[in-house]
Motif scaffolding. Structure first.
Motif, PDB file in Angstrom:
ATOM      1  N   LEU A  56      63.852 104.115  30.600  1.00 53.59           N
ATOM      2  CA  LEU A  56      63.219 105.291  29.996  1.00 53.59           C
ATOM      3  C   LEU A  56      63.939 105.710  28.721  1.00 53.59           C
ATOM      4  N   GLU A  57      63.152 106.061  27.700  1.00 55.58           N
ATOM      5  CA  GLU A  57      63.695 106.694  26.507  1.00 55.58           C
ATOM      6  C   GLU A  57      63.612 108.212  26.631  1.00 55.58           C
ATOM      7  N   LEU A  58      62.556 108.687  27.307  1.00 59.25           N
ATOM      8  CA  LEU A  58      62.318 110.126  27.403  1.00 59.25           C
ATOM      9  C   LEU A  58      61.664 110.470  28.727  1.00 59.25           C
ATOM     10  N   LEU A  59      62.091 111.584  29.305  1.00 65.51           N
ATOM     11  CA  LEU A  59      61.525 112.100  30.548  1.00 65.51           C
ATOM     12  C   LEU A  59      60.818 113.411  30.226  1.00 65.51           C
ATOM     13  N   HIS A  60      59.512 113.487  30.488  1.00 62.04           N
ATOM     14  CA  HIS A  60      58.728 114.697  30.198  1.00 62.04           C
ATOM     15  C   HIS A  60      58.359 115.381  31.507  1.00 62.04           C
ATOM     16  N   LEU A  78      66.870 115.393  38.910  1.00 63.93           N
ATOM     17  CA  LEU A  78      66.409 114.240  38.141  1.00 63.93           C
ATOM     18  C   LEU A  78      66.720 114.425  36.652  1.00 63.93           C
ATOM     19  N   ILE A  79      66.487 115.628  36.133  1.00 63.23           N
ATOM     20  CA  ILE A  79      66.754 115.908  34.721  1.00 63.23           C
ATOM     21  C   ILE A  79      68.244 115.761  34.417  1.00 63.23           C
ATOM     22  N   LEU A  80      69.075 116.297  35.283  1.00 66.96           N
ATOM     23  CA  LEU A  80      70.524 116.194  35.066  1.00 66.96           C
ATOM     24  C   LEU A  80      70.973 114.732  35.082  1.00 66.96           C
ATOM     25  N   ARG A  81      70.406 113.937  35.968  1.00 66.55           N
ATOM     26  CA  ARG A  81      70.736 112.508  36.014  1.00 66.55           C
ATOM     27  C   ARG A  81      70.256 111.812  34.738  1.00 66.55           C
ATOM     28  N   ALA A  82      69.067 112.197  34.270  1.00 62.39           N
ATOM     29  CA  ALA A  82      68.539 111.585  33.048  1.00 62.39           C
ATOM     30  C   ALA A  82      69.434 111.900  31.856  1.00 62.39           C
ATOM     31  N   ARG A  83      69.885 113.152  31.754  1.00 61.41           N
ATOM     32  CA  ARG A  83      70.750 113.535  30.642  1.00 61.41           C
ATOM     33  C   ARG A  83      72.061 112.733  30.669  1.00 61.41           C
ATOM     34  N   GLN A  84      72.596 112.516  31.869  1.00 65.90           N
ATOM     35  CA  GLN A  84      73.828 111.748  32.004  1.00 65.90           C
ATOM     36  C   GLN A  84      73.648 110.304  31.540  1.00 65.90           C
ATOM     37  N   LYS A  85      72.428 109.791  31.652  1.00 71.19           N
ATOM     38  CA  LYS A  85      72.137 108.422  31.245  1.00 71.19           C
ATOM     39  C   LYS A  85      71.738 108.329  29.774  1.00 71.19           C
ATOM     40  N   GLY A  86      71.742 109.468  29.066  1.00 70.01           N
ATOM     41  CA  GLY A  86      71.377 109.457  27.654  1.00 70.01           C
ATOM     42  C   GLY A  86      69.882 109.459  27.398  1.00 70.01           C
ATOM     43  N   LYS A 106      64.954 133.846  35.153  1.00 71.39           N
ATOM     44  CA  LYS A 106      65.331 132.695  35.976  1.00 71.39           C
ATOM     45  C   LYS A 106      65.016 131.394  35.244  1.00 71.39           C
ATOM     46  N   PHE A 107      63.865 131.348  34.581  1.00 68.91           N
ATOM     47  CA  PHE A 107      63.474 130.141  33.857  1.00 68.91           C
ATOM     48  C   PHE A 107      64.418 129.876  32.686  1.00 68.91           C
ATOM     49  N   LEU A 108      64.765 130.935  31.947  1.00 67.97           N
ATOM     50  CA  LEU A 108      65.670 130.762  30.811  1.00 67.97           C
ATOM     51  C   LEU A 108      67.063 130.327  31.269  1.00 67.97           C
ATOM     52  N   ARG A 109      67.513 130.843  32.406  1.00 72.53           N
ATOM     53  CA  ARG A 109      68.812 130.406  32.940  1.00 72.53           C
ATOM     54  C   ARG A 109      68.766 128.924  33.299  1.00 72.53           C
ATOM     55  N   LEU A 110      67.630 128.492  33.857  1.00 72.52           N
ATOM     56  CA  LEU A 110      67.478 127.079  34.207  1.00 72.52           C
ATOM     57  C   LEU A 110      67.475 126.221  32.943  1.00 72.52           C
ATOM     58  N   MET A 111      66.809 126.687  31.900  1.00 74.45           N
ATOM     59  CA  MET A 111      66.786 125.938  30.644  1.00 74.45           C
ATOM     60  C   MET A 111      68.194 125.867  30.042  1.00 74.45           C
ATOM     61  N   GLN A 112      68.967 126.937  30.190  1.00 73.77           N
ATOM     62  CA  GLN A 112      70.357 126.910  29.724  1.00 73.77           C
ATOM     63  C   GLN A 112      71.155 125.844  30.460  1.00 73.77           C
ATOM     64  N   GLU A 113      70.907 125.721  31.752  1.00 75.87           N
ATOM     65  CA  GLU A 113      71.614 124.713  32.549  1.00 75.87           C
ATOM     66  C   GLU A 113      71.190 123.304  32.150  1.00 75.87           C
ATOM     67  N   LEU A 114      69.887 123.115  31.932  1.00 76.12           N
ATOM     68  CA  LEU A 114      69.363 121.772  31.687  1.00 76.12           C
ATOM     69  C   LEU A 114      69.454 121.371  30.217  1.00 76.12           C
ATOM     70  N   GLN A 115      69.375 122.356  29.291  1.00 71.34           N
ATOM     71  CA  GLN A 115      69.422 122.102  27.853  1.00 71.34           C
ATOM     72  C   GLN A 115      68.537 120.907  27.470  1.00 71.34           C
ATOM     73  N   PRO A 116      67.220 121.009  27.691  1.00 77.35           N
ATOM     74  CA  PRO A 116      66.337 119.902  27.320  1.00 77.35           C
ATOM     75  C   PRO A 116      66.350 119.671  25.815  1.00 77.35           C
ATOM     76  N   ASN A 117      66.040 118.465  25.402  1.00 77.74           N
ATOM     77  CA  ASN A 117      65.964 118.168  23.970  1.00 77.74           C
ATOM     78  C   ASN A 117      64.772 118.859  23.327  1.00 77.74           C
ATOM     79  N   PHE A 118      63.665 118.970  24.088  1.00 76.93           N
ATOM     80  CA  PHE A 118      62.460 119.625  23.596  1.00 76.93           C
ATOM     81  C   PHE A 118      61.931 120.599  24.644  1.00 76.93           C
ATOM     82  N   LEU A 119      61.453 121.747  24.178  1.00 78.85           N
ATOM     83  CA  LEU A 119      60.718 122.686  25.024  1.00 78.85           C
ATOM     84  C   LEU A 119      59.421 122.981  24.284  1.00 78.85           C
ATOM     85  N   ILE A 120      58.307 122.580  24.877  1.00 76.87           N
ATOM     86  CA  ILE A 120      57.003 122.675  24.218  1.00 76.87           C
ATOM     87  C   ILE A 120      56.153 123.742  24.902  1.00 76.87           C
TER      88      ILE A 120
END
Length: 226
Positions: A56-60, A78-86, A106-120
């Motif tokens: 995978l290049e990107l997980l949506h 799954l997202i945290l594992r994906a981030r660890q794999k680049g 709660k959602f913003l706190r989760l986004m802070q934890e996950l720090q996705p590359n994109f939020l659409i």
């Protein structure tokens, strides 16, 4: 559903349990829709095996997956594992209704934890989260220093915030013959992300997203004309 996706050349991975989800969609004369969802098995996704991430290049991820268990916990891990794999991670804000039930803080706190590359999200969702207000950076954007926030606004320009070059505004070409808005947001995400992976250019990605969404707008249902 699996056979149809496979026929379109998609490598489909599924877990089978429960009852397949259903959505009743009511379309008005302007193409706007009201959705009555039954999520069914969509909430039952359990631990995702590592092999699903191979290549995978990107997980949506749609934000809907965070509401409900075990899918919420499974997808977060799954997202945290994906981030660890680049692997790049994109999250779609899904809907203000979902965000209301889940909780904005709660959602913003989760986004802070996950720090996705994109939020659409669309304009309503981005404003609701305090990320993009009237086309400008909102107070919540500072919580996500590593995230590029993409805000769609229908026929109005798409706004990209948090990019290395600052604010980016991309005009949406006019679309004639609009029949149904269902799936246009998901089509935008698909066009945006696939174009970004090919070009690594945010403006080109927006253009790709607009083109993909336009094809869905002119076709009934969440589909594109052949």
């Amino acid at each position: 559903m699996v056979n149809g996706l496979t026929a379109d050349g998609i490598d489909v991975r599924v877990q089978r349990r429960g009852t397949t989800g259903t959505i009743v969609i009511l379309i008005d004369q302007d193409g706007e829709r009201t959705m009555l969802p039954y999520r069914g098995a969509a909430t039952l996704l359990d631990e995702v095996p590592d092999e699903w991430l191979e290549g995978l290049e990107l997980l949506h991820i749609p934000a809907y997956t965070f509401k409900g268990e075990p899918v919420g916990d499974s997808v977060t891990k799954l997202i945290l594992r994906a981030r660890q794999k680049g692997i790049l991670v994109s999250i779609d804000a899904s809907s203000t209704g979902m965000l209301t039930h889940y909780g904005v803080d709660k959602f913003l706190r989760l986004m802070q934890e996950l720090q996705p590359n994109f939020l659409i999200g669309n304009q309503s969702e981005s404003e609701f989260l305090g990320l993009c207000i009237d086309g400008e950076a909102g107070p919540a954007l500072s919580l996500l220093p590593d995230t590029i926030v993409v805000t769609k606004a229908g026929a109005d320009p798409t706004v990209v915030l948090g990019s290395p070059t600052g604010k980016l505004t991309v005009t949406v070409p006019p679309v004639t013959g609009v029949r149904d808005l269902t799936g246009a947001g998901d089509a935008f995400a698909a066009g945006f992300l696939s174009t970004f992976l090919a070009t690594r250019d945010l403006k080109s990605a927006c253009v790709g997203g607009h083109s993909s969404a336009a094809r869905v707008l002119c076709s009934p249902g969440a589909s594109m004309p052949v």
